[in-house]
Scaffold this active site. Structure first.
Site, PDB file in Angstrom:
ATOM      1  N   GLY A  28      -8.305  -7.011   4.129  1.00  0.00           N
ATOM      2  CA  GLY A  28      -9.404  -7.558   4.912  1.00  0.00           C
ATOM      3  C   GLY A  28      -9.622  -6.836   6.227  1.00  0.00           C
ATOM      4  O   GLY A  28     -10.132  -7.403   7.189  1.00  0.00           O
ATOM      5  N   GLY A  29      -9.228  -5.573   6.270  1.00  0.00           N
ATOM      6  CA  GLY A  29      -9.477  -4.759   7.461  1.00  0.00           C
ATOM      7  C   GLY A  29      -8.547  -5.071   8.625  1.00  0.00           C
ATOM      8  O   GLY A  29      -8.727  -4.554   9.714  1.00  0.00           O
TER       9      GLY A  29
ATOM     10  N   LYS B 281      -3.994  10.176   8.448  1.00  0.00           N
ATOM     11  CA  LYS B 281      -4.966  10.904   9.258  1.00  0.00           C
ATOM     12  C   LYS B 281      -6.197  10.005   9.355  1.00  0.00           C
ATOM     13  O   LYS B 281      -6.631   9.428   8.351  1.00  0.00           O
ATOM     14  CB  LYS B 281      -5.313  12.217   8.537  1.00  0.00           C
ATOM     15  CG  LYS B 281      -6.375  13.037   9.219  1.00  0.00           C
ATOM     16  CD  LYS B 281      -5.734  14.011  10.166  1.00  0.00           C
ATOM     17  CE  LYS B 281      -6.800  14.720  11.001  1.00  0.00           C
ATOM     18  NZ  LYS B 281      -6.236  15.270  12.235  1.00  0.00           N
TER      19      LYS B 281
ATOM     20  N   VAL C 105     -15.773  -8.631  -4.317  1.00  0.00           N
ATOM     21  CA  VAL C 105     -16.991  -9.323  -3.881  1.00  0.00           C
ATOM     22  C   VAL C 105     -18.231  -8.571  -4.394  1.00  0.00           C
ATOM     23  O   VAL C 105     -19.186  -9.165  -4.878  1.00  0.00           O
ATOM     24  CB  VAL C 105     -17.039  -9.393  -2.331  1.00  0.00           C
ATOM     25  CG1 VAL C 105     -18.345 -10.015  -1.849  1.00  0.00           C
ATOM     26  CG2 VAL C 105     -15.848 -10.143  -1.785  1.00  0.00           C
TER      27      VAL C 105
ATOM     28  N   LYS D 274       0.822  -1.221   0.000  1.00  0.00           N
ATOM     29  CA  LYS D 274       0.000   0.000   0.000  1.00  0.00           C
ATOM     30  C   LYS D 274       0.850   1.263   0.000  1.00  0.00           C
ATOM     31  O   LYS D 274       0.379   2.310  -0.444  1.00  0.00           O
ATOM     32  CB  LYS D 274      -0.928  -0.008   1.195  1.00  0.00           C
ATOM     33  CG  LYS D 274      -1.984  -1.090   1.131  1.00  0.00           C
ATOM     34  CD  LYS D 274      -2.826  -0.967   2.369  1.00  0.00           C
ATOM     35  CE  LYS D 274      -3.969  -1.924   2.365  1.00  0.00           C
ATOM     36  NZ  LYS D 274      -4.839  -1.642   3.509  1.00  0.00           N
TER      37      LYS D 274
ATOM     38  N   HIS E  93     -14.250  -2.777   9.640  1.00  0.00           N
ATOM     39  CA  HIS E  93     -13.624  -2.466   8.349  1.00  0.00           C
ATOM     40  C   HIS E  93     -13.962  -3.476   7.264  1.00  0.00           C
ATOM     41  O   HIS E  93     -13.286  -3.559   6.245  1.00  0.00           O
ATOM     42  CB  HIS E  93     -12.093  -2.345   8.476  1.00  0.00           C
ATOM     43  CG  HIS E  93     -11.657  -1.347   9.503  1.00  0.00           C
ATOM     44  ND1 HIS E  93     -12.060  -0.022   9.484  1.00  0.00           N
ATOM     45  CD2 HIS E  93     -10.875  -1.471  10.591  1.00  0.00           C
ATOM     46  CE1 HIS E  93     -11.530   0.607  10.499  1.00  0.00           C
ATOM     47  NE2 HIS E  93     -10.818  -0.245  11.214  1.00  0.00           N
TER      48      HIS E  93
ATOM     49  N   ARG F  12      -8.042  -7.060  -8.593  1.00  0.00           N
ATOM     50  CA  ARG F  12      -8.824  -8.295  -8.780  1.00  0.00           C
ATOM     51  C   ARG F  12     -10.293  -7.929  -8.885  1.00  0.00           C
ATOM     52  O   ARG F  12     -10.662  -6.777  -8.692  1.00  0.00           O
ATOM     53  CB  ARG F  12      -8.627  -9.216  -7.576  1.00  0.00           C
ATOM     54  CG  ARG F  12      -9.003  -8.488  -6.288  1.00  0.00           C
ATOM     55  CD  ARG F  12      -9.104  -9.365  -5.083  1.00  0.00           C
ATOM     56  NE  ARG F  12      -9.110  -8.591  -3.860  1.00  0.00           N
ATOM     57  CZ  ARG F  12     -10.185  -8.047  -3.296  1.00  0.00           C
ATOM     58  NH1 ARG F  12     -11.371  -8.179  -3.867  1.00  0.00           N
ATOM     59  NH2 ARG F  12     -10.094  -7.356  -2.177  1.00  0.00           N
TER      60      ARG F  12
ATOM     61  N   LYS G 121      -1.343   1.833   9.717  1.00  0.00           N
ATOM     62  CA  LYS G 121      -1.804   0.783   8.796  1.00  0.00           C
ATOM     63  C   LYS G 121      -0.641  -0.060   8.284  1.00  0.00           C
ATOM     64  O   LYS G 121       0.446   0.448   8.056  1.00  0.00           O
ATOM     65  CB  LYS G 121      -2.509   1.418   7.585  1.00  0.00           C
ATOM     66  CG  LYS G 121      -3.735   2.247   7.967  1.00  0.00           C
ATOM     67  CD  LYS G 121      -4.303   2.990   6.762  1.00  0.00           C
ATOM     68  CE  LYS G 121      -5.209   2.118   5.909  1.00  0.00           C
ATOM     69  NZ  LYS G 121      -5.909   2.935   4.887  1.00  0.00           N
TER      70      LYS G 121
END
Ligand code: ADP
Length: 448
Positions: free
Chosen positions: A164-165, A201, A294, A116, A235, A291, A158
């Site tokens: 997946g949160g 933030k 869902v 990320k 999340h 990808r 993060k």
């Protein structure tokens, strides 16, 4: 066109890909673990192979077994679905090295967006706005505190490899930064084998708005409008809408232009989703998923485009064959993710489905691999059905979803259908004026 495709997945998404293949005249190979021998995706495939024991790492994540299955059956391409190996660049490379086609983006782009931090740096260079935060990885507690001081609390630590949160920790004050940093780093190392973290933030009332794109091998990228996935618990998305009740058509067009131009600059191909937080009229990029998502059916319902068919065509080397102006968004679509969980406590509820009655009628779509007599295994994700509706307007879609959920009968396992009905009945949801924090508050307020 390909004559045979192996689908490296299970459940509703394996069926979803099979459906596209069948309509295109392509034979399908299903793979399954020993826990899934009776699964619907196995029953409906042209061929099937057992690839290992129940644990995902021994079966659906077992790369040698999947490659052998493709080679033994003579499949020419592999569709990874979502989850499992869908964002694994090493797997995509191995597929290509065996002379097969990976139905997805290039391994380079999967790798780039899978980190990320790299994803954010790349997008920033291409002029895409970001959530304010650290300039790349934050190496230690001192640096974390300094970043938090500069951007102001609350902040979110993060994981660079997060998904997946998981691997996210909020620090509401400067005093909490050291602990949030250490916990996020440890969790990231344990869950993803990579302890790199960065800081953003923590926005107090954003919407989660994402943009569906498709790129072909010839430098063209087109978008299919946005999805609003703000309704989340921990999340994780629970109910999605297309389009977003919170943005205007002009904002959609502007966001689409920024995103497609950026992706064209680095030659992105196949399906992808750019995720943004939207607050006070500003979009800020958070990550890109390389990808199928869902929640892709809501986009299909409002555009009439079969995204899986498009993925297969692109992977085969066909050009998109249409322009941005040919993509029309019409009406409104909603998806409810129905999981085998207690609707109040969210405790998992695997077991045998003793009765199953699917809803139907105009504008109703059900993507599910359930059937009466099926035993929901405990080894995998608890998603058992996606109910999707389309209406000419948002109120029509809400009324249709209520009606379809009431028709839907599943006995033997607990599901989240009652929770979805309560959400749809709520005036706050109906107003469309909600943020990513809305659902957590709603669930807390309705605890019995
Ligand atoms: P993952 O890859 O684990 O899904 P994301 O970066 O996509 O992680 O974030 C998941 C969710 O977490 C978002 O949809 C949003 O609800 C919340 N989130 C992420 N970043 C922020 C932020 N900077 N401020 C507030 N909420 C955030």
């Amino acid at each position: 066109m390909f004559s045979k495709i192996l689908i490296a997945n299970r459940g509703e998404i394996a069926l979803r890909v099979q459906r596209a293949c069948r309509e295109m005249g392509i034979a399908t190979v299903a793979v399954h673990s020993t826990a899934d021998a009776d699964a619907m995706h196995v029953r409906l495939a042209d061929e099937s192979l057992c690839i290992g024991p129940p644990l995902a790492r021994d079966s659906y994540l077992n790369m040698p077994a999947l490659l052998s299955a493709a080679l033994i059956t003579g499949a020419e391409a592999i569709h990874p679905g979502y989850g499992f190996l869908s964002e694994n660049a090493d797997f995509a490379e191995m597929v290509e090295a065996h002379g097969l086609t990976f139905i997805g983006p290039s391994p380079t782009h999967i790798r780039m967006m899978g980190d990320k931090i790299t994803a954010k740096t790349t997008m920033a260079e291409l002029g895409v706005p970001l959530v304010p935060g650290s300039d790349g990885e934050v190496p230690d507690v001192e640096a974390a505190i300094e970043v938090a001081r500069q951007i102001g609390c609350p902040v979110l630590v993060k994981a660079a490899a997060g998904g997946g949160g998981r691997g996210m920790k909020v620090a509401r004050t400067l005093d909490e930064v050291a602990e949030a940093f250490s916990t996020a780093r440890a969790e990231a190392a344990a869950a993803f084998g990579n302890n790199a973290v960065y800081i953003e933030k923590y926005l107090d009332r954003p919407r989660h708005i994402e943009l569906q794109v498709l790129g072909d091998n010839y430098g063209k990228v087109v978008h299919f409008g946005e999805r609003d996935c703000s309704l989340q618990r921990r999340h994780q998305k629970l109910l999605e809408e297309a389009g977003s009740p919170g943005i205007t058509a002009a904002e959609r067009t502007a966001l689409g232009a920024i995103a497609t131009q950026a992706l064209e600059k680095f030659g992105y191909r196949n399906a992808g989703t750019l995720e943004f937080l939207y607050q006070e009229g500003q979009f800020a990029f958070i990550e890109m998923n390389t990808r199928l998502q869902v929640e892709h059916p809501v986009t299909e319902m409002v555009t009439g485009v079969d995204l899986v068919r498009e993925q297969i065509r692109i992977a085969f080397g066909e050009p998109l064959g249409y322009d941005q102006s040919d993509v029309k968004v019409s009406g409104h679509a909603i998806e409810c993710r129905i999981t085998a969980e207690d609707p109040e406590t969210f405790a998992p509820s695997p077991g045998t489905v003793t009765m199953f009655h699917a809803p139907g009628g105009l504008g109703v779509r059900l993507d599910s691999a359930l059937y009466a007599g099926y035993r929901v295994p405990s080894h995998y994700d608890s998603l058992v059905a996606k109910l999707i509706v389309h209406g000419r307007t948002r109120p029509e879609a809400i009324a249709r979803m209520r009606r379809a959920l009431e028709e839907f009968a599943i006995a033997g396992i607990k599901t989240t259908i009652p929770l979805h009905l309560r959400i749809l009945d709520d005036a706050g949801f109906q107003s469309g004026d909600y943020t990513i924090h809305w659902l957590e508050q709603f669930v807390a307020a309705h605890k019995v």
